[in-house]
Scaffold this active site. Structure first.
Site, PDB file in Angstrom:
ATOM      1  N   VAL A   1       0.910  -1.147   0.000  1.00 26.88           N
ATOM      2  CA  VAL A   1       0.000   0.000   0.000  1.00 26.88           C
ATOM      3  C   VAL A   1       0.954   1.202   0.000  1.00 26.88           C
ATOM      4  O   VAL A   1       1.527   1.548   1.025  1.00 26.88           O
ATOM      5  CB  VAL A   1      -0.935  -0.005   1.229  1.00 26.88           C
ATOM      6  CG1 VAL A   1      -1.818   1.230   1.228  1.00 26.88           C
ATOM      7  CG2 VAL A   1      -1.772  -1.285   1.257  1.00 26.88           C
ATOM      8  N   PRO A   2       1.169   1.795  -1.176  1.00 23.09           N
ATOM      9  CA  PRO A   2       2.337   2.658  -1.401  1.00 23.09           C
ATOM     10  C   PRO A   2       2.252   4.070  -0.824  1.00 23.09           C
ATOM     11  O   PRO A   2       2.236   5.064  -1.553  1.00 23.09           O
ATOM     12  CB  PRO A   2       2.449   2.682  -2.925  1.00 23.09           C
ATOM     13  CG  PRO A   2       1.038   2.540  -3.389  1.00 23.09           C
ATOM     14  CD  PRO A   2       0.386   1.609  -2.398  1.00 23.09           C
ATOM     15  N   CYS A   3       2.257   4.165   0.496  1.00 18.90           N
ATOM     16  CA  CYS A   3       2.243   5.486   1.125  1.00 18.90           C
ATOM     17  C   CYS A   3       3.524   6.266   0.838  1.00 18.90           C
ATOM     18  O   CYS A   3       3.541   7.493   0.956  1.00 18.90           O
ATOM     19  CB  CYS A   3       1.990   5.363   2.622  1.00 18.90           C
ATOM     20  SG  CYS A   3       3.112   4.275   3.492  1.00 18.90           S
ATOM     21  N   HIS A   4       4.579   5.566   0.407  1.00 19.35           N
ATOM     22  CA  HIS A   4       5.827   6.260   0.051  1.00 19.35           C
ATOM     23  C   HIS A   4       5.656   7.132  -1.191  1.00 19.35           C
ATOM     24  O   HIS A   4       6.475   8.013  -1.438  1.00 19.35           O
ATOM     25  CB  HIS A   4       6.966   5.247  -0.163  1.00 19.35           C
ATOM     26  CG  HIS A   4       6.733   4.287  -1.282  1.00 19.35           C
ATOM     27  ND1 HIS A   4       5.967   3.143  -1.125  1.00 19.35           N
ATOM     28  CD2 HIS A   4       7.148   4.282  -2.573  1.00 19.35           C
ATOM     29  CE1 HIS A   4       5.938   2.486  -2.276  1.00 19.35           C
ATOM     30  NE2 HIS A   4       6.645   3.161  -3.170  1.00 19.35           N
ATOM     31  N   ARG A   5       4.584   6.923  -1.949  1.00 20.22           N
ATOM     32  CA  ARG A   5       4.351   7.699  -3.175  1.00 20.22           C
ATOM     33  C   ARG A   5       3.635   9.022  -2.914  1.00 20.22           C
ATOM     34  O   ARG A   5       3.297   9.743  -3.852  1.00 20.22           O
ATOM     35  CB  ARG A   5       3.553   6.866  -4.178  1.00 20.22           C
ATOM     36  CG  ARG A   5       4.316   5.643  -4.669  1.00 20.22           C
ATOM     37  CD  ARG A   5       3.527   4.833  -5.665  1.00 20.22           C
ATOM     38  NE  ARG A   5       4.224   3.579  -5.950  1.00 20.22           N
ATOM     39  CZ  ARG A   5       3.632   2.472  -6.355  1.00 20.22           C
ATOM     40  NH1 ARG A   5       2.314   2.457  -6.568  1.00 20.22           N
ATOM     41  NH2 ARG A   5       4.338   1.383  -6.571  1.00 20.22           N
TER      42      ARG A   5
END
Length: 165
Positions: free
Chosen positions: A124-128
């Site tokens: 779940v790409p919260c780094h994006r």
């Protein structure tokens, strides 16, 4: 009963946890959000499919995960996390853009808080999600890891296809 497994990765150890083949947590060493580990049992063979996909991701061979997830949080957190899943590999969105996408204009800070409680990092790409100015801000795994993940994706993102030169 929650089973967990810790693996090595280019950004440090990752701990995967869940039930059966369903992932409920993927966290980094020293991540600010710490789930309760009550009733967690080590299982070195757990989540082999997710581990294979993570290895392919870090090798630049996978841009989209296909892992069964069990995301638990408030309604707002759920909406934010589902929006994160729509951000394509190699791209970023601002906290404000995510707030607008989920129908909560002006809730950029609340989006940041929901990001901070994302239980399944990377997949779940919260780094994006970045600041409106393009600045890298807040990341549970640390800004250096966020930068490393974004640089990995940027370096391996598919080039835009054109019909004519």
């Amino acid at each position: 009963m929650i089973h967990y497994r810790t693996i090595d990765s280019p950004i440090g150890p990752l701990t995967l946890a869940g039930h059966g083949s369903v992932l409920t947590n993927l966290r980094m060493l020293e991540q600010t959000y710490e789930p309760s580990r009550t009733h967690w049992t080590p299982d070195p063979g757990a989540f082999s499919g997710a581990v294979d996909q993570l290895n392919a991701y870090f090798a630049g061979e996978l841009t989209e995960f296909d892992v069964e997830l069990d995301l638990r949080g408030t309604d707002f957190q759920q909406r934010v996390w589902k929006a994160l899943l729509t951000i394509p590999y190699g791209e970023t969105r601002s906290y404000g853009e995510i707030a607008d996408q989920i129908g909560a204009p002006g809730a950029a800070r609340a989006v940041g808080l929901a990001n901070g409680h994302n239980p399944i990092a990377i997949i779940v790409p919260c780094h994006r999600v970045i600041g409106a100015s393009g600045k890298l801000t807040g990341y549970g795994g640390g800004i250096n890891r966020k930068r490393a993940l974004l640089e990995l994706e940027k370096s391996r993102a598919p080039a835009d296809l054109t019909l004519f030169d």
